[in-house]
Design a protein around this motif. Sequence first.
Motif, PDB file in Angstrom:
ATOM      1  N   SER A 118     -94.877 -54.109 -54.509  1.00 46.21           N
ATOM      2  CA  SER A 118     -93.855 -53.222 -53.964  1.00 46.21           C
ATOM      3  C   SER A 118     -92.464 -53.645 -54.427  1.00 46.21           C
ATOM      4  O   SER A 118     -91.651 -52.812 -54.826  1.00 46.21           O
ATOM      5  N   TRP A 119     -92.192 -54.944 -54.384  1.00 45.90           N
ATOM      6  CA  TRP A 119     -90.885 -55.442 -54.831  1.00 45.90           C
ATOM      7  C   TRP A 119     -90.676 -55.139 -56.312  1.00 45.90           C
ATOM      8  O   TRP A 119     -89.576 -54.816 -56.734  1.00 45.90           O
ATOM      9  N   SER A 120     -91.755 -55.234 -57.090  1.00 43.47           N
ATOM     10  CA  SER A 120     -91.664 -54.897 -58.508  1.00 43.47           C
ATOM     11  C   SER A 120     -91.388 -53.407 -58.688  1.00 43.47           C
ATOM     12  O   SER A 120     -90.532 -53.009 -59.484  1.00 43.47           O
ATOM     13  N   LYS A 150    -102.084 -41.190 -61.183  1.00 38.48           N
ATOM     14  CA  LYS A 150    -102.608 -39.850 -61.477  1.00 38.48           C
ATOM     15  C   LYS A 150    -102.063 -38.827 -60.485  1.00 38.48           C
ATOM     16  O   LYS A 150    -101.760 -37.694 -60.854  1.00 38.48           O
ATOM     17  N   GLU A 151    -101.933 -39.225 -59.224  1.00 38.34           N
ATOM     18  CA  GLU A 151    -101.433 -38.330 -58.182  1.00 38.34           C
ATOM     19  C   GLU A 151     -99.907 -38.323 -58.087  1.00 38.34           C
ATOM     20  O   GLU A 151     -99.344 -37.702 -57.191  1.00 38.34           O
ATOM     21  N   LYS A 152     -99.244 -39.034 -59.008  1.00 43.83           N
ATOM     22  CA  LYS A 152     -97.774 -39.068 -59.121  1.00 43.83           C
ATOM     23  C   LYS A 152     -97.078 -39.740 -57.929  1.00 43.83           C
ATOM     24  O   LYS A 152     -95.959 -39.424 -57.583  1.00 43.83           O
ATOM     25  N   PHE A 153     -97.771 -40.707 -57.288  1.00 41.48           N
ATOM     26  CA  PHE A 153     -97.124 -41.506 -56.255  1.00 41.48           C
ATOM     27  C   PHE A 153     -96.410 -42.714 -56.850  1.00 41.48           C
ATOM     28  O   PHE A 153     -95.501 -43.268 -56.237  1.00 41.48           O
ATOM     29  N   ILE A 154     -96.844 -43.125 -58.038  1.00 36.02           N
ATOM     30  CA  ILE A 154     -96.134 -44.152 -58.806  1.00 36.02           C
ATOM     31  C   ILE A 154     -96.082 -43.675 -60.248  1.00 36.02           C
ATOM     32  O   ILE A 154     -96.962 -42.938 -60.692  1.00 36.02           O
ATOM     33  N   PRO A 155     -95.052 -44.083 -60.987  1.00 32.63           N
ATOM     34  CA  PRO A 155     -95.002 -43.684 -62.395  1.00 32.63           C
ATOM     35  C   PRO A 155     -96.077 -44.409 -63.206  1.00 32.63           C
ATOM     36  O   PRO A 155     -96.427 -45.553 -62.913  1.00 32.63           O
ATOM     37  N   GLU A 156     -96.610 -43.728 -64.204  1.00 36.66           N
ATOM     38  CA  GLU A 156     -97.668 -44.326 -65.020  1.00 36.66           C
ATOM     39  C   GLU A 156     -97.217 -45.608 -65.701  1.00 36.66           C
ATOM     40  O   GLU A 156     -98.010 -46.524 -65.870  1.00 36.66           O
ATOM     41  N   ASP A 157     -95.937 -45.701 -66.079  1.00 33.36           N
ATOM     42  CA  ASP A 157     -95.485 -46.909 -66.753  1.00 33.36           C
ATOM     43  C   ASP A 157     -95.473 -48.130 -65.823  1.00 33.36           C
ATOM     44  O   ASP A 157     -95.444 -49.268 -66.287  1.00 33.36           O
ATOM     45  N   PHE A 158     -95.529 -47.917 -64.503  1.00 32.88           N
ATOM     46  CA  PHE A 158     -95.625 -49.051 -63.588  1.00 32.88           C
ATOM     47  C   PHE A 158     -96.940 -49.800 -63.793  1.00 32.88           C
ATOM     48  O   PHE A 158     -97.006 -51.022 -63.617  1.00 32.88           O
TER      49      PHE A 158
END
Length: 182
Positions: A118-120, A150-158
């Motif tokens: 989460s901090w990252s 996939k569900e766009k809750f985090i960016p793919e590059d994360f």
Amino acid sequence: MFSICVFCGSSKGRNLNYIKLAHALGEILAQKGYKLIYGGGGLGLMGAVASASYKAGGDVLGIMPKFLSNIERTLSSVNHIIVNDMHERKMMMYNESDAFIVLPGGIGTLEEAVEILSWSRLNLHNKPIVFLDNTNYWSPILKLLNDMAKEKFIPEDFLEKVIFKTTPLEALREIEKTLKCN
């Protein structure tokens, strides 16, 4: 010299591979001259990684909350800092470390790993995070992170920031590569 924080279980788990992996990680940390930062316990995977690192000549620092010191039994052979609570422990472990390795563990290990993720995600740090296991123990976390992207809750590059490896050497090579780029 890098300091590597290892999050892991205070129990052994039922699969002997977990203990073997913890021992191997502790030994290679010492061989490479890396300081081990860990939760301070002398039992389970925590005790295994710390004992192996210490016995191999490594620099080890355990950070233990006062209330857990009798439950998780600190190792008298390694340096310890006793703190007031879990929040202080996590903050000190974070501040003392250049990177994180997550071995198998229970709720506490999962909570530590998710907080550092989460901090990252919030760009509070750019320290490498490696999930290390050779039994597919952390496969559900990898699947969940992929589903979140996939569900766009985090960016793919994360997902590029979260590393999954099966051997201690692979994990440390990835950390070294990342830290040398920063």
